[in-house]
Design an enzyme around this catalytic site. Structure first.
Site, short mmCIF file in Angstrom:
data_model
loop_
_atom_site.label_atom_id
_atom_site.label_comp_id
_atom_site.label_asym_id
_atom_site.label_seq_id
_atom_site.Cartn_x
_atom_site.Cartn_y
_atom_site.Cartn_z
CE1 TYR B 145 25.20 -57.27 19.32
CE2 TYR B 145 25.27 -59.07 17.74
CZ TYR B 145 24.69 -58.46 18.84
OH TYR B 145 23.62 -59.06 19.46
CG ASP B 230 30.62 -55.45 24.12
OD1 ASP B 230 29.60 -55.55 23.43
OD2 ASP B 230 30.94 -56.32 24.95
CB ILE B 232 31.04 -59.64 24.99
CG1 ILE B 232 30.12 -60.81 25.30
CG2 ILE B 232 31.27 -59.53 23.49
CD1 ILE B 232 28.73 -60.67 24.66
#
Lengths: 497, 469
Positions: B145, B230, B232
């Protein structure tokens, strides 16, 4: 497990394992005591009254009513839900345009329309807490210095220094001139810092002042602006209490001074304002912090950093609507000033009756109370702490001792008056009045007795409180719910999880 | 003496990258079905816009949450004043339960180990502040990302060293890649504090395999470092293989009372699963008490608005809602994903086989004029300016092979997706890029110059003054 503990320091960062957040201070005894025994008018009338929390609870009814009457401002009501998708999706760090416009508009109105603010310079942050940290990240490198007039808001030690590595050096103000900040004092502190080879990047001050409640005069502010311009250092003014000015007095914002001065006297690239709705509107839960800078690069940088603490879009929408309602805003500002003024008046009058004076002030949610005459020893912070413990545990009021704000003179206390209803305030006053009268009697008795008795009593109390293993130190106390483990009143419906 | 800080004047925030420049172009000329049908279609935004109706209908049936009320009693005052960084207890409880539900209840989360932050952006930065000192490094598998460059490095001074993953094995994290990354960090004199993975992966859209998770746990155990997962996108897994959280693996391997357990931390958010990025809801979950304590204090710099906490605590405590939402959301994502893949196939374009996320990792290597990042950017520019689709070039995600692009599918209507796929097909079927005239090449070259090769492997310390390296 054991090896992890040993390695703890190496495994985690220095920041995570030092105590620069300042929350290990013994001043939390006040909060702990309050948490264990919180006052309630009917359910716990002998509990401790919280007067250490600078909250503005006087006008929430006005806001509540507005919300009821304006269902479109919510994305959850039938009238407003058509906006849900766009708002829930909106994470642009510029913030909603209407929000920025409304904030700029409100800031202008809170300054009596004497200045206007540019919505393009409004940058969001996670409360003023986030704003102050962000501005440090933008203006200073680790090891750089910012000057701060003392006494100052205790949490500055965390907000300005903890993760930024910036150092703060106090500019001490004293009662000899009513704690007024002078340019000479700033110059002197600046000089001293330079002499120790420190890189001073700027001056940060809170105006109106926390904990003093006083405001800078226009001339002083002008001279401070001229000073920073001469030295090419920054000036950050935290105007979080701008609209807590009592009725009839005008607050002079640094924005006004920037307008008034000639361009050669002020380098606007050095001027920055921090703002928030936590005090003026009494909405600390909504986390609305603002960085406003006249420096384009700072606006740009702060805006990128705002990603780390944007205001919830749901909140942005609600406030955009509320703060563009001129009728509401005008009435709110007027009524809030009025109620604060009355509250302040009632409190200070009640104190005067028992010979307690406060620093003369025109703003804030607290008074700077002079209890030097009640100290055992006017020159010792130890006696300030002794007196403080008596006030918390015997008089049963959680107040904040001046040392927690780095005041250089013992005996001053910050006492909040806007975070309770009228009845509670009267109970608090009564307790103070009773305590002072009793103390006066004791003093007159002692006049003929040996002082040792008092010292013995004090020592006994000292022993009791030392059980909590706390050494006297001048580390800082943090206000608001942020600081205490479990600040929630056990009676709050919110705790019924 | 510089007027501003170094942080303010460097560009470690990474916003000069193509990832963000594509957005700028989109902002100038955004597609609208009716008002601007020739505008640029945004496919660079990993948003989930597919399931708002489910939330809106819940709101319709739950007026209390809207009106600052609980059981008919107004709690406006309490919410307005509530700024306790421990967070609203009912919200944390609901969040812990929701996270558990997302993992099929195979693991449970303790609300006391949860820290609320202003979005995953803040959660990731906060973890860096807690786990690493300036100059330390974290290893990240590529591609990753683009926002990590800002979130993990900018204000923290932490460095990112890439774990190179390649298409040779579907971009999986291998043991050797981990070791190589660690050695690379040593060569650069950087102290490695941990590994950060995104599971499911952004930009790949794949879930991390059990085998990879085992490698990772083994690696961090041996090196005595941290692992941040992470997660998410955990609620966007729409098909098999299912989602395996690192917490599950720890539980299966009975590692709950070991040192390693305390060095695994999870980041979560409601921005992707529930499509609520505007509300700024992030979470850190850690088994290390010191980390929880430090992160909690740091959350002061970015607390979640109390009105938002209250709304979401009501929403997430409604188990009927969450069960139905997770299921329906996955169905819709699966359908949308299928449409994108089919549409791409029709244009002769393949993507990495994926089972999660809001995007596909698309293989356009065959459309490059040469196997270089310059060619990738050339192709990207064509796609943005001619095909009028904003997609993200792999180089912006630090991919080490040119020709891959991240294409989002969940942030638009079905009709818009069809339009986008049509445009792509026409572009591919049209005259191939190798037969374009010289003048075309020239015209495209003059549109924005970017030094991509610098971007791919640059460490932030290159931005600092020479004497500070």
């Amino acid at each position: 497990m054991g090896s992890l503990k040993k390695n703890g320091g190496a495994i985690l960062s220095k920041i995570a394992t030092n105590d620069q957040h300042g929350e290990n201070s013994e001043y939390f005894d006040g909060w702990k005591a309050y948490d264990k025994d919180p006052f309630h008018l009917s359910r716990n009338p002998h509990g401790i009254i919280q007067m250490g929390l600078a909250e503005n609870q006087l006008c929430l009814d006005l806001i509540k009513d507005w919300i009821k009457e304006n269902p479109k401002a919510s994305i959850c009501t039938p009238e407003g839900v058509h906006q849900f998708e766009d708002i829930a999706n909106f994470q642009d760090y510029h913030g909603l345009k209407e929000f920025r416009q409304a904030i700029a508009h409100f800031m202008g109105k809170a300054r009596g329309g004497r200045v206007t603010f540019d919505p393009e310079r409004i940058v969001m942050s996670g409360g003023a807490t986030g704003a102050n940290e962000t501005i440090m990240f933008c203006l200073a490198d680790p090891g750089d210095v910012f000057l701060v007039p003392s006494p100052y808001y205790a949490a500055f030690d965390r907000d300005l220094r903890w993760r930024t590595g910036v150092e703060i050096i106090p500019v001490h103000c004293s009662s000899s001139n009513n704690f007024k900040l002078t340019v000479e004092a700033v110059e002197w502190a600046y000089q001293k810092a330079q002499e120790s080879n420190k890189k001073v990047k700027g001056l940060i001050l809170t105006n109106p002042s926390n904990p003093l409640g006083t405001m800078l005069e226009k001339d002083t502010l002008k001279n401070l602006v001229r000073f920073v311009t001469r030295k090419n250092i920054h000036l950050v003014v935290d105007e979080i209490y701008a609209a807590t000015v009592f009725a009839g007095v005008n607050f002079v914002s640094v924005a006004e001074v920037v307008n008034d001065l000639d361009s050669y006297e002020v380098n606007v690239d050095l001027i920055h304002i921090v703002y928030s709705l936590s005090k003026d509107m009494g909405l600390p839960g909504f986390r609305v912090g603002i960085v406003y800078s006249y420096n384009d690069s700072v606006v740009s940088c702060a805006r990128k950093m705002s990603s780390f603490g944007l205001v919830s879009s749901q909140t942005q929408l609600m406030l955009a609507s509320m703060l563009s309602d001129d009728r509401f805003v005008e009435n709110f500002l007027m009524e809030s000033s009025r109620r604060l003024g009355i509250r302040h008046g009632v409190f200070t009058l009640g104190l005067k009756k028992v010979g307690i004076t406060c620093l003369s002030s025109d703003a804030g949610l607290f008074v700077w109370m002079d209890l030097r005459h009640l100290l055992r020893d006017r020159n010792s912070f130890e006696s300030e702490i002794e007196l403080w413990r008596i006030i918390v545990n015997i008089v049963k009021l959680n107040v904040s001792p001046g040392s927690s704000f780095r005041c250089t003179e013992p005996g001053w206390f910050r006492v909040c008056f806007a975070n309770m209803d009228d009845d509670t305030l009267h109970v608090a006053l009564q307790r103070i009045q009773d305590f002072v009268s009793k103390n006066n009697n004791k003093i007159s008795e002692k006049a003929s007795d040996n002082n040792d008795q008092i010292i013995q009593n004090n020592n006994a109390k000292k022993q009791k409180w030392r059980q909590s293993n706390l050494r006297l130190s001048f580390r800082r106390l943090y206000e608001d719910g942020l600081s205490s483990p479990g600040i929630m009143s056990p009676h709050s419906p919110l705790l019924r999880a | 003496m510089g007027l501003l800080s170094r942080k303010a004047t460097c560009n470690t925030h990474g916003q000069d990258s193509s990832y963000f420049l594509g957005w700028e172009e989109y902002e100038k000329n955004p597609y609208d079905e009716i008002k601007n049908p020739n505008g640029i279609i945004q496919m660079g935004l990993a948003e989930n816009q597919l399931s708002f109706d489910l939330i809106e209908s819940w709101l319709d049936k739950n007026p209390d949450a809207a009106n600052f009320q609980r059981e008919g009693q107004s709690i406006f005052r309490e919410l307005a004043l509530f700024q306790d960084y421990h967070g609203l207890p009912s919200f944390k409880n609901a969040m812990a339960d929701f996270m558990s539900e997302n993992r099929g209840n195979r693991v449970s989360f303790d609300p006391k180990k949860l820290v609320l932050t202003a979005g995953a952006t803040s959660a990731n930065e906060t973890l860096m502040f807690c786990l690493a000192d300036p100059g330390d490094a974290f290893l990240l598998p590529t591609p990753y990302y683009p926002g990590f460059d800002r979130d993990l490095k900018w204000r923290t001074g932490v460095e990112i060293v890439p774990i190179q993953c390649t298409s040779a094995n579907g971009f999986r994290i291998t043991k050797s890649a981990l070791e190589e990354a660690y050695e690379q960090a040593q060569k650069l004199n950087l102290k490695v504090k941990g590994v950060l993975i995104t599971n499911p992966s952004n930009p790949l859209g794949t879930t991390t395999t059990r085998s990879e998770l085992n490698h990772l746990l083994d690696f961090i155990s041996r090196k005595n470092i941290h692992l941040i997962s992470d997660e998410i996108y955990s609620g966007t897994v729409f098909t098999s293989p299912g989602f395996i959280s690192v917490m599950e693996v720890l539980k299966e391997k009975k590692l709950e009372n070991t040192d390693v357990f305390k060095r695994v931390h999870i980041v979560y958010s409601l921005s992707k699963d529930l499509g609520l990025p505007g509300f700024r809801v992030g979470v850190i979950y850690s088994n290390d008490d010191i980390v929880v304590a430090a992160a909690t204090k740091m959350s002061s710099f970015g607390l979640i608005s109390s009105q938002t906490q209250y709304l979401l605590s009501a929403l997430l405590s409604d188990k009927n809602f969450t069960k139905n939402y997770l299921k329906e959301n996955q169905i819709r994502l699966k359908n949308r994903h299928k449409k994108l893949v089919a549409g791409l196939e029709a244009a002769g374009i393949e993507c990495l086989k994926s089972n999660a996320g809001l995007f596909c990792w698309v293989d356009m290597r065959h459309l490059l004029t040469s196997n270089t990042f310059e060619a990738e950017i050339e192709l990207w520019k064509k796609i943005v300016y001619e095909v009028k689709l904003n997609i993200s070039p792999g180089s912006s995600c630090h991919c080490n092979e040119p020709g891959w692009f991240r294409v989002c599918f969940a942030n638009m209507s079905e009709e818009t997706l069809k339009v986008a796929l049509n445009r792509l097909k026409m572009f591919v079927d049209g005259p191939s890029s190798t037969t374009r005239s010289q003048s075309e090449h020239q015209r495209l070259k003059s549109l924005r110059k970017m030094k991509v090769s610098n971007w791919v492997f640059r460490l932030s310390f290159h931005d600092r003054e020479p004497e500070e390296r």
